[in-house]
Design a protein around this motif. Structure first.
Motif, short mmCIF file in Angstrom:
data_model
loop_
_atom_site.label_atom_id
_atom_site.label_comp_id
_atom_site.label_asym_id
_atom_site.label_seq_id
_atom_site.Cartn_x
_atom_site.Cartn_y
_atom_site.Cartn_z
N LYS A 35 4.34 59.65 22.65
CA LYS A 35 3.29 58.64 22.60
C LYS A 35 3.81 57.22 22.37
CE LYS A 35 -0.40 61.66 20.85
NZ LYS A 35 -1.33 61.89 19.72
N TYR A 36 4.90 57.09 21.65
CA TYR A 36 5.34 55.77 21.21
C TYR A 36 6.75 55.45 21.71
CZ TYR A 36 1.36 56.48 18.13
OH TYR A 36 0.10 56.72 17.65
N PRO A 37 7.11 54.17 21.76
CA PRO A 37 8.44 53.77 22.26
C PRO A 37 9.54 54.04 21.24
CG PRO A 37 7.23 51.83 21.56
CD PRO A 37 6.27 52.98 21.44
N LEU A 38 9.76 55.32 20.97
CA LEU A 38 10.83 55.77 20.07
C LEU A 38 11.92 56.39 20.92
CD1 LEU A 38 8.44 57.53 17.52
CD2 LEU A 38 9.49 55.28 17.22
N PHE A 39 13.16 56.09 20.62
CA PHE A 39 14.25 56.49 21.50
C PHE A 39 15.23 57.44 20.81
CE2 PHE A 39 12.66 52.36 22.80
CZ PHE A 39 12.43 52.55 24.14
N LYS A 50 16.50 44.78 26.72
CA LYS A 50 16.91 43.92 27.83
C LYS A 50 15.72 43.63 28.75
CE LYS A 50 20.76 43.61 31.12
NZ LYS A 50 21.91 44.35 31.72
N ARG A 51 14.84 44.61 28.90
CA ARG A 51 13.66 44.45 29.76
C ARG A 51 12.50 43.78 29.01
NH1 ARG A 51 15.21 49.86 31.01
NH2 ARG A 51 13.56 50.62 29.62
N GLY A 52 12.69 43.47 27.73
CA GLY A 52 11.63 42.83 26.95
C GLY A 52 10.55 43.79 26.50
N GLU A 53 10.88 45.08 26.45
CA GLU A 53 9.90 46.09 26.06
C GLU A 53 9.94 46.33 24.55
OE1 GLU A 53 10.86 49.52 28.34
OE2 GLU A 53 10.38 48.58 30.27
N PRO A 54 8.87 46.86 23.98
CA PRO A 54 8.86 47.16 22.54
C PRO A 54 9.77 48.34 22.22
CG PRO A 54 6.87 47.98 23.58
CD PRO A 54 7.58 47.16 24.62
N VAL A 55 10.37 48.29 21.06
CA VAL A 55 11.22 49.41 20.61
C VAL A 55 10.79 49.81 19.20
CG1 VAL A 55 13.20 48.81 22.05
CG2 VAL A 55 13.00 47.83 19.76
N PHE A 74 8.13 49.12 14.42
CA PHE A 74 8.27 48.63 15.79
C PHE A 74 8.64 47.15 15.84
CE2 PHE A 74 5.21 52.10 15.83
CZ PHE A 74 5.73 52.92 16.81
N ASP A 75 9.53 46.84 16.76
CA ASP A 75 9.85 45.46 17.09
C ASP A 75 9.12 45.17 18.39
OD1 ASP A 75 10.88 43.01 17.63
OD2 ASP A 75 12.96 43.64 17.87
N GLN A 80 1.73 43.75 22.74
CA GLN A 80 2.40 44.98 23.15
C GLN A 80 2.01 46.15 22.24
OE1 GLN A 80 6.51 43.65 22.98
NE2 GLN A 80 6.66 43.58 25.21
N ILE A 81 2.01 45.91 20.94
CA ILE A 81 1.73 46.99 20.00
C ILE A 81 0.27 47.42 20.09
CG2 ILE A 81 1.08 45.74 17.88
CD1 ILE A 81 3.66 48.56 18.08
N GLN A 82 -0.63 46.46 20.32
CA GLN A 82 -2.05 46.81 20.48
C GLN A 82 -2.27 47.66 21.72
OE1 GLN A 82 -4.62 43.39 20.29
NE2 GLN A 82 -3.67 42.61 18.43
N GLU A 83 -1.59 47.34 22.81
CA GLU A 83 -1.72 48.11 24.05
C GLU A 83 -1.24 49.56 23.85
OE1 GLU A 83 -0.03 48.01 28.65
OE2 GLU A 83 0.23 46.27 27.34
N ILE A 84 -0.11 49.71 23.15
CA ILE A 84 0.44 51.05 22.92
C ILE A 84 -0.51 51.91 22.08
CG2 ILE A 84 2.28 52.32 21.73
CD1 ILE A 84 4.11 49.87 22.40
N TYR A 85 -1.03 51.34 21.02
CA TYR A 85 -1.89 52.11 20.12
C TYR A 85 -3.26 52.39 20.72
CZ TYR A 85 1.14 52.51 16.07
OH TYR A 85 2.16 52.89 15.23
N LYS A 86 -3.80 51.45 21.46
CA LYS A 86 -5.11 51.68 22.09
C LYS A 86 -4.98 52.74 23.19
CE LYS A 86 -7.20 47.18 21.15
NZ LYS A 86 -7.67 45.88 21.71
N LYS A 87 -3.87 52.75 23.89
CA LYS A 87 -3.62 53.74 24.93
C LYS A 87 -3.61 55.15 24.36
CE LYS A 87 -0.15 55.06 28.38
NZ LYS A 87 1.20 54.74 28.94
N ASN A 88 -3.10 55.30 23.14
CA ASN A 88 -3.01 56.62 22.50
C ASN A 88 -4.20 56.92 21.58
OD1 ASN A 88 -0.30 57.63 23.38
ND2 ASN A 88 0.36 55.72 22.43
N GLY A 89 -5.18 56.02 21.56
CA GLY A 89 -6.35 56.25 20.73
C GLY A 89 -6.04 56.24 19.25
N SER A 90 -5.03 55.48 18.86
CA SER A 90 -4.62 55.44 17.45
C SER A 90 -5.12 54.16 16.79
CB SER A 90 -3.08 55.49 17.35
OG SER A 90 -2.56 56.57 18.08
N ASP A 91 -5.29 54.23 15.47
CA ASP A 91 -5.62 53.02 14.72
C ASP A 91 -4.44 52.06 14.79
OD1 ASP A 91 -8.05 54.05 13.99
OD2 ASP A 91 -7.30 54.95 12.15
#
Length: 269
Positions: A35-39, A50-55, A74-75, A80-91
């Motif tokens: 669900k989240y940008p964890l690597f 490098k691509r300017g994406e959240p990590v 998250f950095d 960006q962070i609002q888009e990620i959390y809303k996409k997953n239906g998370s607070d």
């Protein structure tokens, strides 16, 4: 705690915390990674930056024998962070910059600490650069100070000494040290009023925490499974120790049995 403060210093300002049963660790990990940008490797983080994406970073901690506590940081920009959390239906996640609801861990909270120094020429106290540190939660330090001062006012010297000894073992982050030094000064004033100057209160110094080199590795399902296996082995060992201790055997005898069991591969690898 050091890992969290290091991440905050390096731009990881959004966070989410929670917990789950230890037996669901693998399932929870897979869900969070999906669900989240964890690597799971350093190169992926580098390419995303490098691509300017959240990590993000995921930190796991066993807060109880059967409970895993997690902190995701998250950095990312606010959008960006609002888009990620809303996409997953998370607070939406919290921010480490929120002074009214700080990131907490056990009885401590993350806060900015402004270092002060005395100007040799003007003899004035100036403020230096700020840094992230840990301090007691307000209600916790208030309770500690109240207990210490109450024991002094009631003349319970041994109780006051025990509290002072316990405080000397607190993690010596700059914020914690600053709070305890204020508590000590307050206690010394209370002591002076109660017992006079002939028997000064002796306090134990608060240690400076020694920085530990970060040797963490990126989490993978295989690594987590291996760690869970080790924890299960530790729990089995504790139960074995308890069983023998209840039967009256000495600790040396129990340790000897444990060593022999390991040599004979008593516990499965």
């Amino acid at each position: 705690m050091q890992a969290i403060s290091d991440l905050a210093r390096n731009g990881y300002r959004h966070y989410t915390q929670g917990e789950f049963p230890i037996e669901k660790t693998i399932k929870a990990y897979e869900s969070l990674i999906r669900k989240y940008p964890l690597f799971t490797d350093k190169n992926s983080v580098f390419q995303a930056r490098k691509r300017g994406e959240p990590v993000g970073r995921l930190l796991l901690y066993r807060s109880a024998p059967k409970i895993i506590h997690f902190t995701m940081m998250f950095d990312a920009t606010d959008s960006q962070i609002q888009e990620i959390y809303k996409k997953n239906g998370s607070d939406l996640p919290k921010s480490v910059d929120n002074k009214w609801k700080r990131l907490s861990f056990s009885t401590y909270e993350l806060a900015k600490h402004v270092r002060k120094f005395v100007n040799e020429n003007s003899k004035k106290t100036n403020k230096g650069a700020s840094s992230w540190t840990w301090q007691y939660k307000k209600d916790e330090i208030f309770s500690l100070r109240a207990r210490l001062n109450d024991s002094i006012n009631r003349g319970h010297i041994e109780e006051a000494k025990k509290i002072l000894i316990s405080l000397s073992y607190a993690p010596g982050f700059a914020g914690v040290r600053s709070q305890l030094l204020e508590a000590y000064e307050d206690a010394k004033r209370q002591w002076l009023r109660k017992f006079g100057p002939k028997s000064p209160l002796k306090t134990k110094p608060v240690i400076y925490i020694r920085r530990i080199e970060q040797k963490g590795v990126f989490l993978t399902e295989k690594l987590i499974a291996k760690e869970l296996q080790r924890l299960e082995k530790d729990e089995s060992q504790k139960l074995l120790n308890l069983n023998y201790e209840q039967k009256g055997f000495t600790q040396d005898y129990v340790d000897g049995l444990a060593k022999k069991a390991n040599e004979l591969h008593f516990f499965k690898d």
